[in-house]
Scaffold this active site. Structure first.
Site, PDB file in Angstrom:
ATOM      1  N   ASN A   8       0.859  -1.189   0.000  1.00 30.95           N
ATOM      2  CA  ASN A   8       0.000   0.000   0.000  1.00 30.95           C
ATOM      3  C   ASN A   8       0.898   1.243   0.000  1.00 30.95           C
ATOM      4  O   ASN A   8       1.519   1.564   1.007  1.00 30.95           O
ATOM      5  CB  ASN A   8      -0.880  -0.039   1.264  1.00 30.95           C
ATOM      6  CG  ASN A   8      -1.668   1.241   1.467  1.00 30.95           C
ATOM      7  OD1 ASN A   8      -1.782   2.074   0.568  1.00 30.95           O
ATOM      8  ND2 ASN A   8      -2.210   1.403   2.673  1.00 30.95           N
ATOM      9  N   LYS A  10       0.049   4.282  -0.184  1.00 34.79           N
ATOM     10  CA  LYS A  10      -0.614   5.456   0.434  1.00 34.79           C
ATOM     11  C   LYS A  10      -0.454   6.677  -0.481  1.00 34.79           C
ATOM     12  O   LYS A  10      -0.346   6.512  -1.699  1.00 34.79           O
ATOM     13  CB  LYS A  10      -0.073   5.702   1.837  1.00 34.79           C
ATOM     14  CG  LYS A  10      -0.075   4.432   2.689  1.00 34.79           C
ATOM     15  CD  LYS A  10       0.106   4.685   4.149  1.00 34.79           C
ATOM     16  CE  LYS A  10       0.218   3.346   4.875  1.00 34.79           C
ATOM     17  NZ  LYS A  10       0.121   3.472   6.311  1.00 34.79           N
ATOM     18  N   HIS A  93      -9.420   0.800   5.471  1.00 35.41           N
ATOM     19  CA  HIS A  93      -8.103   1.025   6.082  1.00 35.41           C
ATOM     20  C   HIS A  93      -8.267   1.959   7.282  1.00 35.41           C
ATOM     21  O   HIS A  93      -9.087   2.885   7.251  1.00 35.41           O
ATOM     22  CB  HIS A  93      -7.140   1.628   5.053  1.00 35.41           C
ATOM     23  CG  HIS A  93      -5.727   1.650   5.545  1.00 35.41           C
ATOM     24  ND1 HIS A  93      -5.262   2.604   6.417  1.00 35.41           N
ATOM     25  CD2 HIS A  93      -4.681   0.815   5.316  1.00 35.41           C
ATOM     26  CE1 HIS A  93      -3.987   2.356   6.699  1.00 35.41           C
ATOM     27  NE2 HIS A  93      -3.617   1.267   6.041  1.00 35.41           N
ATOM     28  N   GLU A  95      -6.647   4.372   8.327  1.00 35.33           N
ATOM     29  CA  GLU A  95      -6.476   5.813   8.055  1.00 35.33           C
ATOM     30  C   GLU A  95      -7.765   6.400   7.494  1.00 35.33           C
ATOM     31  O   GLU A  95      -8.126   7.539   7.799  1.00 35.33           O
ATOM     32  CB  GLU A  95      -5.289   6.030   7.104  1.00 35.33           C
ATOM     33  CG  GLU A  95      -3.971   5.813   7.833  1.00 35.33           C
ATOM     34  CD  GLU A  95      -2.824   5.365   6.953  1.00 35.33           C
ATOM     35  OE1 GLU A  95      -2.915   5.468   5.725  1.00 35.33           O
ATOM     36  OE2 GLU A  95      -1.815   4.899   7.522  1.00 35.33           O
ATOM     37  N   GLU A 165      -4.902  -5.551  10.792  1.00 33.24           N
ATOM     38  CA  GLU A 165      -3.893  -4.519  10.992  1.00 33.24           C
ATOM     39  C   GLU A 165      -4.127  -3.836  12.344  1.00 33.24           C
ATOM     40  O   GLU A 165      -4.953  -2.918  12.442  1.00 33.24           O
ATOM     41  CB  GLU A 165      -3.984  -3.474   9.873  1.00 33.24           C
ATOM     42  CG  GLU A 165      -3.769  -4.034   8.497  1.00 33.24           C
ATOM     43  CD  GLU A 165      -3.261  -2.971   7.532  1.00 33.24           C
ATOM     44  OE1 GLU A 165      -2.135  -3.120   7.041  1.00 33.24           O
ATOM     45  OE2 GLU A 165      -3.974  -1.981   7.300  1.00 33.24           O
ATOM     46  N   GLY A 171       2.804   1.712  11.124  1.00 28.26           N
ATOM     47  CA  GLY A 171       3.781   2.790  11.033  1.00 28.26           C
ATOM     48  C   GLY A 171       4.518   3.098  12.322  1.00 28.26           C
ATOM     49  O   GLY A 171       5.206   4.118  12.415  1.00 28.26           O
ATOM     50  N   SER A 211       3.823  -2.507  10.379  1.00 27.26           N
ATOM     51  CA  SER A 211       5.274  -2.442  10.574  1.00 27.26           C
ATOM     52  C   SER A 211       6.039  -3.652  10.033  1.00 27.26           C
ATOM     53  O   SER A 211       7.070  -4.042  10.585  1.00 27.26           O
ATOM     54  CB  SER A 211       5.606  -2.226  12.061  1.00 27.26           C
ATOM     55  OG  SER A 211       5.158  -0.949  12.477  1.00 27.26           O
ATOM     56  N   GLY A 232       2.891  -1.332   4.328  1.00 24.35           N
ATOM     57  CA  GLY A 232       2.782   0.103   4.056  1.00 24.35           C
ATOM     58  C   GLY A 232       4.149   0.700   3.810  1.00 24.35           C
ATOM     59  O   GLY A 232       4.721   0.598   2.712  1.00 24.35           O
ATOM     60  N   GLY A 233       4.727   1.318   4.831  1.00 21.17           N
ATOM     61  CA  GLY A 233       5.997   2.043   4.710  1.00 21.17           C
ATOM     62  C   GLY A 233       7.098   1.289   3.982  1.00 21.17           C
ATOM     63  O   GLY A 233       7.780   1.857   3.118  1.00 21.17           O
TER      64      GLY A 233
HETATM   65  C1  PEP Z   1      -0.710   0.004   6.410  1.00 28.27           C
HETATM   66  O1  PEP Z   1      -0.881   1.213   6.515  1.00 28.27           O
HETATM   67  O2  PEP Z   1      -1.541  -0.726   5.855  1.00 28.27           O
HETATM   68  C2  PEP Z   1       0.512  -0.561   6.979  1.00 28.27           C
HETATM   69  C3  PEP Z   1       0.558  -1.841   7.182  1.00 28.27           C
HETATM   70  O3  PEP Z   1       1.509   0.340   7.250  1.00 28.27           O
HETATM   71  P1  PEP Z   1       2.987   0.016   7.800  1.00 28.27           P
HETATM   72  O4  PEP Z   1       3.466  -1.211   7.101  1.00 28.27           O
HETATM   73  O5  PEP Z   1       3.766   1.226   7.466  1.00 28.27           O
HETATM   74  O6  PEP Z   1       2.839  -0.207   9.270  1.00 28.27           O
END
Ligand code: PEP
Length: 247
Positions: A8, A10, A93, A95, A165, A171, A211, A232-233
Site C-alpha cells: 500500500n 498510500k 483502512h 487511516e 492490521e 507505522g 510495521s 505500508g511504509g
Molecule cells: C498500512 O498502513 O496498511 C501498513 C501496514 O503500514 P505500515 O506497514 O507502514 O505499518
C-alpha cells in the site's frame, strides 16, 4: 507455500517516481512465487497497469466510492477502477476510518459496490491501542468483520480478503507477537463461521499488516492461519519491498 504480498503506497509517489520504482522493482520480483499486488495512488493506476502487462503483478486501488456514478465530485467508482484494470481494492483502512470518518455502514456499501464490478476486496480491520490494553479488541474486530460483511452471500466471500492490521502497529514499529495474531485470526474465523458456515470461516484468507519489513516479514507471513502480508511504509522502497515479495 504461495503467499499474498500486497504493498500500500498510500499518498506517495508521483508518475515519474512510480515509473522509476516499477523499473527497479519488476526485475527483482520476476521469479517470485508469491502473489504480489501494488496499490498506488489513483493517478498512477493506469500507468502501472501498462507497466505490469508482461508481468504477474496485480494492481490494487486504495479506496473507491460507495456510489456507482453521478454527482459525487472527487470520487472514483468501482466501474472506473475496473475499466483501468484494477484487481483489488483496499476498503476500511484505519487511516480512512480515522481521518475520513468512514463508518462500517459506508465500508459495507463500498464492499458491495466493489464486488458488483468484479473487484476483489481487502477489508482492513484492527483494534486501537486503547482497545487492546482494555481487552476490548475482540469486540472491536468482531464488529468490523460482521458489519463490514453485512448482507453478503457466502459465495461472495471468495472475493474478500481480511487484513488484520492492529492500529497500534501501523507505522510505529511496535509489533504484535505470533500468539496475538493467531488469536485474532481465530476471532475472525469464528465470526465468519457463525455468520456463514464453518467452511467459510476456515477458507477466508487473512493477511497481517503493521510495521512489516524485510527483516520480520517471514516471521509474520508464516504465523498459523496467515495467507500473506499488507505492507505500508516498507513497500515504498523497491529494493525493500522486493525482498519481502521474495520471502
Ligand atoms: C498500512 O498502513 O496498511 C501498513 C501496514 O503500514 P505500515 O506497514 O507502514 O505499518
Amino acid at each position: 507455500m504461495k503467499k499474498l504480498i500486497f504493498g500500500n503506497f498510500k499518498m506517495n509517489m508521483d508518475l515519474k517516481q512510480t515509473e522509476e520504482y516499477i523499473d527497479l522493482f519488476l526485475p527483482k520480483v520476476a521469479s517470485s512465487k508469491n502473489e504480489i499486488a501494488v496499490f498506488p495512488a489513483f493517478t498512477n493506476l493506469m500507468f502501472a497497469k501498462q507497466k505490469f502487462t508482461a508481468s504477474k503483478i496485480l494492481l490494487g486501488a486504495q479506496n473507491l466510492s460507495a456510489e456507482a456514478s453521478g454527482a459525487y465530485t472527487g470520487e472514483v467508482s468501482a466501474s472506473m477502477l475496473k475499466s483501468v484494470g484494477v484487481n483489488y481494492v483496499l476498503i476500511g483502512h484505519s487511516e480512512r476510518r480515522k481521518l475520513f470518518l468512514e463508518k462500517n455502514d459506508c465500508i459495507n456499501k463500498k464492499i458491495k459496490s466493489a464486488l458488483s464490478q468484479g473487484l476483489k476486496v481487502v477489508l482492513c480491520v484492527g483494534e486501537t491501542k486503547y482497545e487492546r490494553q482494555n481487552k476490548k479488541y475482540k469486540m472491536a474486530i468482531e464488529k468490523e468483520v460482521v458489519d463490514g460483511l453485512k448482507g453478503l452471500y457466502e459465495n461472495e466471500l471468495k472475493n474478500i480478503i481480511i487484513a488484520y492490521e492492529p492500529i497500534w502497529s501501523i507505522g510505529t514499529g511496535v509489533l504484535p507477537n505470533g500468539k496475538q495474531i493467531e488469536e485474532v485470526v481465530q476471532i475472525i474465523r469464528e465470526e465468519i463461521s457463525k455468520e456463514y458456515s464453518i467452511n467459510a470461516g476456515k477458507n477466508i484468507k487473512i493477511l497481517y499488516g503493521g510495521s512489516v519489513n524485510s527483516q520480520n516479514a517471514r516471521q509474520f507471513a508464516y504465523v498459523d492461519g496467515i495467507s500473506g502480508l499488507l505492507v505500508g511504509g516498507a513497500s515504498l522502497k523497491a529494493d525493500e519491498f522486493a525482498k519481502i515479495c521474495n520471502i
